[in-house]
Design a protein around this motif. Structure first.
Motif, PDB file in Angstrom:
ATOM      1  N   UNK A 215       0.842  -1.188   0.000  1.00  0.00           N
ATOM      2  CA  UNK A 215       0.000   0.000   0.000  1.00  0.00           C
ATOM      3  C   UNK A 215       0.881   1.244   0.000  1.00  0.00           C
ATOM      4  N   UNK A 216       0.528   2.234  -0.830  1.00  0.00           N
ATOM      5  CA  UNK A 216       1.341   3.451  -0.977  1.00  0.00           C
ATOM      6  C   UNK A 216       0.465   4.659  -0.639  1.00  0.00           C
ATOM      7  N   UNK A 217       0.829   5.371   0.425  1.00  0.00           N
ATOM      8  CA  UNK A 217       0.001   6.463   0.923  1.00  0.00           C
ATOM      9  C   UNK A 217       0.829   7.731   1.065  1.00  0.00           C
ATOM     10  N   UNK A 218       0.275   8.837   0.602  1.00  0.00           N
ATOM     11  CA  UNK A 218       0.917  10.137   0.719  1.00  0.00           C
ATOM     12  C   UNK A 218       0.344  10.853   1.945  1.00  0.00           C
ATOM     13  N   UNK A 219       1.231  11.364   2.806  1.00  0.00           N
ATOM     14  CA  UNK A 219       0.811  12.000   4.062  1.00  0.00           C
ATOM     15  C   UNK A 219       1.377  13.422   4.129  1.00  0.00           C
ATOM     16  N   UNK A 220       0.492  14.392   4.271  1.00  0.00           N
ATOM     17  CA  UNK A 220       0.869  15.806   4.256  1.00  0.00           C
ATOM     18  C   UNK A 220       1.860  16.175   5.355  1.00  0.00           C
ATOM     19  N   UNK A 221       1.736  15.542   6.519  1.00  0.00           N
ATOM     20  CA  UNK A 221       2.591  15.895   7.649  1.00  0.00           C
ATOM     21  C   UNK A 221       4.070  15.622   7.416  1.00  0.00           C
ATOM     22  N   UNK A 222       4.396  14.818   6.405  1.00  0.00           N
ATOM     23  CA  UNK A 222       5.802  14.465   6.179  1.00  0.00           C
ATOM     24  C   UNK A 222       6.484  15.325   5.106  1.00  0.00           C
ATOM     25  N   UNK A 223       5.861  16.437   4.715  1.00  0.00           N
ATOM     26  CA  UNK A 223       6.520  17.325   3.769  1.00  0.00           C
ATOM     27  C   UNK A 223       7.677  18.061   4.458  1.00  0.00           C
TER      28      UNK A 223
ATOM     29  N   UNK B 152      -0.852  15.601  -8.861  1.00  0.00           N
ATOM     30  CA  UNK B 152      -0.104  14.488  -8.274  1.00  0.00           C
ATOM     31  C   UNK B 152      -0.728  13.152  -8.644  1.00  0.00           C
ATOM     32  N   UNK B 153      -2.043  13.093  -8.662  1.00  0.00           N
ATOM     33  CA  UNK B 153      -2.729  11.850  -9.031  1.00  0.00           C
ATOM     34  C   UNK B 153      -2.439  11.466 -10.478  1.00  0.00           C
ATOM     35  N   UNK B 154      -2.243  12.465 -11.333  1.00  0.00           N
ATOM     36  CA  UNK B 154      -1.886  12.196 -12.728  1.00  0.00           C
ATOM     37  C   UNK B 154      -0.442  11.718 -12.846  1.00  0.00           C
ATOM     38  N   UNK B 155       0.451  12.349 -12.100  1.00  0.00           N
ATOM     39  CA  UNK B 155       1.867  11.993 -12.171  1.00  0.00           C
ATOM     40  C   UNK B 155       2.173  10.672 -11.466  1.00  0.00           C
TER      41      UNK B 155
ATOM     42  N   UNK C 179      -2.095   6.709  -3.126  1.00  0.00           N
ATOM     43  CA  UNK C 179      -3.325   7.157  -2.466  1.00  0.00           C
ATOM     44  C   UNK C 179      -3.089   8.568  -1.918  1.00  0.00           C
ATOM     45  N   UNK C 180      -3.767   9.556  -2.528  1.00  0.00           N
ATOM     46  CA  UNK C 180      -3.629  10.953  -2.104  1.00  0.00           C
ATOM     47  C   UNK C 180      -4.853  11.448  -1.337  1.00  0.00           C
ATOM     48  N   UNK C 181      -5.668  10.522  -0.870  1.00  0.00           N
ATOM     49  CA  UNK C 181      -6.912  10.905  -0.201  1.00  0.00           C
ATOM     50  C   UNK C 181      -6.680  11.588   1.149  1.00  0.00           C
ATOM     51  N   UNK C 182      -5.463  11.503   1.674  1.00  0.00           N
ATOM     52  CA  UNK C 182      -5.177  12.081   2.993  1.00  0.00           C
ATOM     53  C   UNK C 182      -4.629  13.507   2.908  1.00  0.00           C
TER      54      UNK C 182
END
Length: 388
Positions: free
Chosen positions: A195-203, A220-223, A228-231
Motif C-alpha cells: 500500500x502506498x500512501x501520501x501523508x501531508x505531515x511528512x513534507x 499528483x494523481x496524474x503523475x 493514495x492521495x486521499x489524505x
C-alpha cells in the motif's frame, strides 16, 4: 465459647489473606500478560522482517563471534531500563520503520556541499534560494542514488531491509514520491506492491522556498496514479512566505508518526526530507532516540541523531508509550522521564481516545552499518540536470 470465637477470628483472617494473595496474583498475571502481548507483537515484527542476514547471524551465534541482533525489542529494553514497580504503558504495538531521505534534488547540490563543509544555516538557506525550484525534482544523480539504494540496488543491507516492507508512506513533494517509486517499485498485477500512501505531515520544512511548495492533488494523481492521495487537501493550503518554525515542523513529524503507528501494517518504508527528520528526531519534546545498533558489527561513529544524507536509509523500531511518572537510574530511563516532564500544549487523539498528555515515541535505531556510498553523499554533480 471463647474457643469458638478464636476459631472464627482465625478463619476470618485466613480468608482475608487468601483474598489479598489472590488479588496480588491477578494483578501480577495481568501485568505479565500485557508484557507478553507486547513482546509477542515485537517478535512478530522480527519474524516478518527475518532475512538471510539475520538467519546467517543466528547460525553463528554458538561460536560467540556474532549473535543474532534481530530487530531490537524496544519494549523489552524500556521495561528493563525503568523501575519494575511502575513500568511505562505501551499504547500501540511496536513497528519497524525504515526512514529514507529523498535523492538529490535541484536545490541540493551546492547547499548540501556547503553544509558538509560547516556553513551556517543562513548560508545554507541562501544557496537553496539561489538554486530554488517549484516542487524541486530529482537530478540525474538523485535518480541514480534512489536506484542504488533500492530493493534492486547495490546495497545488500538495503535490499534485505526493504524486502519485507508492507506499506510505503511518502511526503507529497515530487522528489520524495519519485524516490519511493525508484527504491520500492509499484509492482505488477501478478505481484502487487505494498500500500502506498501520501501523508501531508511528512513534507519538508514549509514556507519561504519554492521547493517546499507542493502540486495540487489532481496533478499528483496524474503523475503518480498508483498512490493514495486521499489524505492530503486538494491544494497546498499551508505554504506561506514565512519559513516554518522548528517547533511547528517537529510537531508535524510527530503527529505523522502517530498516524503511521495506528495503521495495520508492521513494516513500513517512510520517504521524506532531511530537515523534517532532523527536527522531528532531535527537537520534539516527546520523541526519544535510542541507539540499538550492535557495536561489534555496526559503524557507530555516526550519532543516531545525525542529519540524513540524500537517499540514506536507517532502520528503527518505533514504539508509543503512555507518559507515566517513571523512575530509574540509567540513561534511557532518564531520557524517558525527561520527556514526560517536558511541557507540551495540545491534545492528541489516538484510537478514538484523547490524550491530554501526548504520548512518548521511542525511536530505537537498529540499522546494520552504513547504506550509502561515497558518491551518494553531498557532492556537486556536473551532470545534475533535473529529471522532469
Amino acid at each position: 465459647m471463647f474457643v469458638q470465637l478464636m476459631i472464627s477470628a482465625i478463619h476470618y483472617l485466613l480468608t482475608l489473606c487468601c483474598e489479598f494473595n489472590s488479588l496480588k496474583r491477578c494483578n501480577a498475571m495481568a501485568y505479565q500478560a500485557s508484557i507478553a502481548a507486547s513482546t509477542a507483537t515485537a517478535g512478530r515484527i522480527r519474524q516478518l522482517s527475518m532475512s538471510p542476514r539475520t538467519l546467517h547471524a543466528s547460525s553463528r551465534s554458538t561460536t560467540g563471534a556474532m549473535k543474532h541482533p534481530g530487530h531490537a525489542n524496544a519494549n523489552a529494553a524500556l521495561y528493563h531500563s525503568v523501575s519494575s514497580t511502575q513500568p511505562p504503558t505501551p499504547i500501540l504495538p511496536p513497528k519497524r520503520i525504515l526512514f529514507l531521505r529523498h535523492g538529490q534534488a535541484a536545490h541540493n547540490p551546492r547547499a548540501e556541499k556547503a553544509r558538509e563543509s560547516g556553513c551556517s544555516f543562513d548560508e545554507f538557506l541562501d544557496l537553496m534560494q539561489q538554486d530554488d525550484a517549484y516542487d524541486a525534482e530529482l537530478t540525474s544523480l538523485g535518480e541514480r542514488q534512489a536506484k542504488d539504494a533500492g530493493l534492486e540496488g547495490i546495497f545488500e543491507k538495503n535490499r534485505l531491509a526493504l524486502g519485507s516492507v508492507d506499506m510505503v508512506v511518502s511526503s507529497p513533494l515530487s522528489r520524495a514520491l519519485r524516490t519511493a517509486d525508484l527504491v520500492h517499485s509499484a509492482g505488477t498485477t501478478s505481484s502487487p506492491s505494498p500500500r502506498r500512501i501520501c501523508v501531508e505531515n511528512f513534507r519538508e520544512i514549509n514556507g519561504k522556498l519554492l521547493n517546499a511548495q507542493r502540486r495540487p492533488r489532481k496533478e499528483l494523481e496524474t503523475l503518480f496514479p498508483h498512490w493514495d492521495f486521499s489524505h492530503i487537501p486538494a491544494t497546498d493550503e499551508t505554504w506561506t512566505e514565512e519559513l516554518e518554525t522548528r517547533r511547528d515542523c517537529s510537531e508535524r513529524g510527530y503527529r505523522g508518526l502517530l498516524w503511521v503507528m495506528q495503521q495495520k501494517e508492521d513494516n513500513i518504508l517512510l520517504v521524506c526530507h532531511g530537515g523534517l527528520l532532523n527536527y522531528m528526531m532531535n527537537d520534539h519534546p516527546k520523541v526519544v532516540l535510542v541507539d540499538g545498533r550492535r557495536s561489534e558489527e555496526d559503524d557507530l561513529t555516526r550519532p543516531v541523531g545525525k542529519r540524513f544524507g540524500n537517499c540514506e536509509l536507517r532502520e528503527f523500531i518505533v514504539s508509543v508509550w503512555e507518559c507515566n511518572e517513571v523512575s530509574g537510574c540509567d540513561k534511557f530511563a532518564a531520557q524517558f522521564r525527561n520527556a514526560c516532564e517536558k511541557n507540551f500544549v495540545g491534545d492528541v487523539l489516538m484510537n478514538g481516545r484523547k490524550h491530554s498528555q501526548p504520548p512518548i515515541i521511542t525511536l530505537e535505531e537498529v540499522s546494520l552499518g552504513e547504506s550509502i556510498s561515497v558518491d551518494n553523499r553531498a557532492v556537486v554533480d556536473d551532470s545534475a540536470e533535473v529529471i522532469m
